[in-house]
Design an enzyme around this catalytic site. Structure first.
Site, PDB file in Angstrom:
ATOM      1  N   GLU A  40      35.089  43.393  43.191  1.00 37.09           N
ATOM      2  CA  GLU A  40      35.384  42.302  42.254  1.00 37.09           C
ATOM      3  C   GLU A  40      34.471  42.380  41.029  1.00 37.09           C
ATOM      4  O   GLU A  40      34.851  41.965  39.937  1.00 37.09           O
ATOM      5  CB  GLU A  40      35.237  40.948  42.940  1.00 37.09           C
ATOM      6  CG  GLU A  40      35.868  39.832  42.105  1.00 37.09           C
ATOM      7  CD  GLU A  40      35.817  38.491  42.783  1.00 37.09           C
ATOM      8  OE1 GLU A  40      34.738  38.136  43.273  1.00 37.09           O
ATOM      9  OE2 GLU A  40      36.841  37.810  42.804  1.00 37.09           O
ATOM     10  N   HIS A  52      35.234  33.113  32.482  1.00 39.81           N
ATOM     11  CA  HIS A  52      35.103  33.750  33.798  1.00 39.81           C
ATOM     12  C   HIS A  52      34.108  34.917  33.748  1.00 39.81           C
ATOM     13  O   HIS A  52      33.472  35.234  34.747  1.00 39.81           O
ATOM     14  CB  HIS A  52      36.465  34.180  34.341  1.00 39.81           C
ATOM     15  CG  HIS A  52      36.495  34.125  35.843  1.00 39.81           C
ATOM     16  ND1 HIS A  52      36.100  33.018  36.566  1.00 39.81           N
ATOM     17  CD2 HIS A  52      36.832  35.052  36.771  1.00 39.81           C
ATOM     18  CE1 HIS A  52      36.197  33.269  37.859  1.00 39.81           C
ATOM     19  NE2 HIS A  52      36.631  34.506  38.023  1.00 39.81           N
ATOM     20  N   GLU A  90      41.877  36.507  48.632  1.00 33.84           N
ATOM     21  CA  GLU A  90      42.793  36.869  47.539  1.00 33.84           C
ATOM     22  C   GLU A  90      44.210  36.945  48.088  1.00 33.84           C
ATOM     23  O   GLU A  90      44.396  37.323  49.250  1.00 33.84           O
ATOM     24  CB  GLU A  90      42.419  38.233  46.947  1.00 33.84           C
ATOM     25  CG  GLU A  90      41.659  38.177  45.640  1.00 33.84           C
ATOM     26  CD  GLU A  90      40.193  37.782  45.787  1.00 33.84           C
ATOM     27  OE1 GLU A  90      39.632  37.250  44.832  1.00 33.84           O
ATOM     28  OE2 GLU A  90      39.609  38.021  46.846  1.00 33.84           O
TER      29      GLU A  90
HETATM   30 FE1  SF4 Z   1      33.666  32.146  41.307  1.00 39.21          FE
HETATM   31 FE2  SF4 Z   1      32.552  34.487  41.212  1.00 39.21          FE
HETATM   32 FE3  SF4 Z   1      34.518  34.057  42.951  1.00 39.21          FE
HETATM   33 FE4  SF4 Z   1      35.075  34.222  40.347  1.00 39.21          FE
HETATM   34  S1  SF4 Z   1      34.242  35.856  41.645  1.00 39.21           S
HETATM   35  S2  SF4 Z   1      35.784  32.654  41.770  1.00 39.21           S
HETATM   36  S3  SF4 Z   1      33.230  33.334  39.452  1.00 39.21           S
HETATM   37  S4  SF4 Z   1      32.521  33.094  42.955  1.00 39.21           S
HETATM   38 FE    FE Z   2      36.625  36.598  40.569  1.00 37.84          FE
END
Ligand code: SF4
Ligand code: FE
Length: 491
Positions: free
Chosen positions: A455, A292, A257
């Site tokens: 996350e 998402h 990130e």
């Molecule tokens: Fe992909 Fe899951 Fe990472 Fe989002 S959190 S980018 S859906 S692997």
């Molecule tokens: Fe994510």
């Protein structure tokens, strides 16, 4: 043309992406030990597409060109495609035990494709053509694109235009005949450094006063004026230590990130997908977030599979696998994980075609999916830690296990002492035991916890964002009508 994993890594070397970490510029970020695991993770999305065993799941036929493309660059053409997306994400989670980052681009493609179509229909703009041309290029070159949505947002009580600092939401600073100049930043951007391009979208619905903040566009990750500041992860500097591979828990893969800054970046007209049509900002957000939130019913389930497997191994290595409470905890973890998968599959099965022709997931079910994701992985983590035992956070370092420094009365080394006292069931070596406990540590509270635990709470929107959508989509009026009919209540 599909790229191989190696070609993907080489393609990153050609970019001049500006990356900063620990207060310094990182020139060779491709080989940086803290960053490289996240690049390896994206590489898996290329490697699996080349593998005959997974090719069908990892690729699709493009509706734009008729060519075979990586599914991460595909516009979903059916509910079957939507389900395959979730299955692909579960597979990638299983193979990496981490966030593999490429989904944000895929979700942005599908949200922008349908939204630009509807904006053009109302305003006669050319955004859909711009976007379609851009996506064709992405598919042909098999590129990774970051989908960037989350602005810093400053004072949450104020609209974008009312912020003390005008840059707290990405905005159009200048309009020129040939394009726009944008400034601002996007926070905690998953996979931003590993992406060839970025798609930037607004972070929330906008009003007329915020028209300059209703902006969506694509730009290369090394665009002039753009730079990224790497986000810290728990235990990240273990990756810099020699002889600490086992201590990492997952030495190969990880997420990433960063704070992505747009410091007066010029965007030519052909890459602009929204520029002031403020009433469409909410549509882009809702559709991207919906996709998402579906995604999490795949990726987090795949990582959950790894964690459940690790907990079962830890129990076995302790010699506790036959205990009924251990079996029951593994059942509970599986039940929770598969419930999340059910949500991912359900919102896909109930998908529907948009006006532009690609498929959108069922928004209510996708939001229920992500709301469950803000809870169940925490319970799965709790049970994994319960089964693993305290040793996962108190165990000496790999260097101790490897040490030949004599410390015992009879000349036993540190390594021999560690191996003596940390031996468990005869079915495993102390090294195997150490490896699985460190993996659990990594997933529950180490570097990968960014991608699994926290996350799960905040990625794809924090819990309250889903609750607002659940309220909007929940049709309480319709349910009241049902109750009235059954109860015989007449108006
Ligand atoms: Fe992909 Fe899951 Fe990472 Fe989002 S959190 S980018 S859906 S692997
Ligand atoms: Fe994510």
């Amino acid at each position: 043309m599909l790229m191989t994993g190696e070609q993907y890594i080489e393609s990153l070397r050609k970019l001049n992406t500006r990356v900063y970490m620990f207060g310094e510029k990182v020139d060779n970020w491709v080989d940086h030990p803290i960053i490289r695991p996240s690049i390896n993770c994206v590489k898996v999305t290329y490697d699996l597409a080349q593998d005959p065993e997974y090719r069908d799941l990892m690729t699709a036929k493009s509706n734009l060109t008729g060519e075979t493309v990586n599914r991460f660059a595909h516009l979903h053409q059916s509910t079957e495609d939507l389900k395959n997306k979730v299955k692909m994400q579960r597979l990638c989670g299983q193979k990496t035990g981490s966030c593999f980052q490429r989904c944000v681009g895929m979700d942005a493609f599908n949200a922008m494709f349908s939204s630009t179509y509807e904006i053009d229909k109302k305003y006669g703009t050319k955004y859909h053509e711009n976007f379609t041309n851009f996506l064709k290029m992405v598919q042909e070159k098999d590129l990774v694109v970051d989908g960037a949505m989350t602005d810093p947002k400053g004072d949450r009580g104020l609209a974008p235009h009312a912020q003390r600092d005008k840059d707290l939401f990405v905005r159009i600073k200048e309009r020129r005949d040939d394009g726009i100049v944008v400034c601002g930043a996007k926070c905690h951007q998953t996979g931003s450094i590993n992406s060839h391009w970025h798609i930037v979208m607004p972070t929330q619905a906008m009003r007329e006063e915020d028209a300059d903040y209703a902006v969506a566009f694509a730009c290369p990750s090394d665009a002039d004026g753009m730079y990224m500041i790497y986000g810290r992860q728990s235990c990240d500097t273990r990756k810099l230590e020699e002889g600490a591979d086992i201590d990492l828990g997952n030495a190969q893969f990880g997420g990433q990130e960063a704070l992505v800054v747009f410091d007066d970046v010029f965007i030519p007209n052909e890459y602009v997908f929204l520029a002031g049509e403020y009433e469409f900002a909410g549509m882009v957000v809702e559709r991207f977030a919906g996709y998402h939130r579906q995604s999490y019913g795949g990726c987090k389930v795949g990582v959950g599979d790894v964690l459940i497997g690790a907990a079962a191994l830890a129990a076995e290595y302790n010699g506790a696998q036959k205990a009924s409470h251990i079996k029951d905890k593994l059942i509970e973890m599986t039940h929770l994980n598969e419930t999340l998968y059910c949500c991912g599959i359900a919102c896909s099965t109930e998908g529907y075609p948009t006006e532009a022709g690609n498929y959108q997931i069922d928004l209510l079910l996708a939001n229920v999916c992500k709301q469950n994701i803000t809870r169940f992985p925490y319970e799965i983590v709790r049970l994994a830690e319960d089964i693993a035992g305290g040793l996962m956070v108190t165990m000496p370092a790999q260097k101790d296990f490897d040490s030949d420094l004599p410390v015992g009365r009879n000349g036993e080394t540190i390594g021999e002492i560690c191996n003596k006292f940390y031996a468990a069931a005869p079915s495993c070596t102390t090294e195997q035991r150490m490896r699985v406990l460190r993996l659990i540590e990594n997933l529950c509270l180490g570097a990968a916890a960014v991608g699994y635990r926290t996350e799960s709470m905040h990625g794809a929107g924090s819990p309250q964002a889903q609750r607002i959508m659940i309220q909007r989509q929940g049709n309480i009026e319709g349910k009241k009508a049902l109750a009235k009919a059954i109860a015989g209540i007449k108006e």
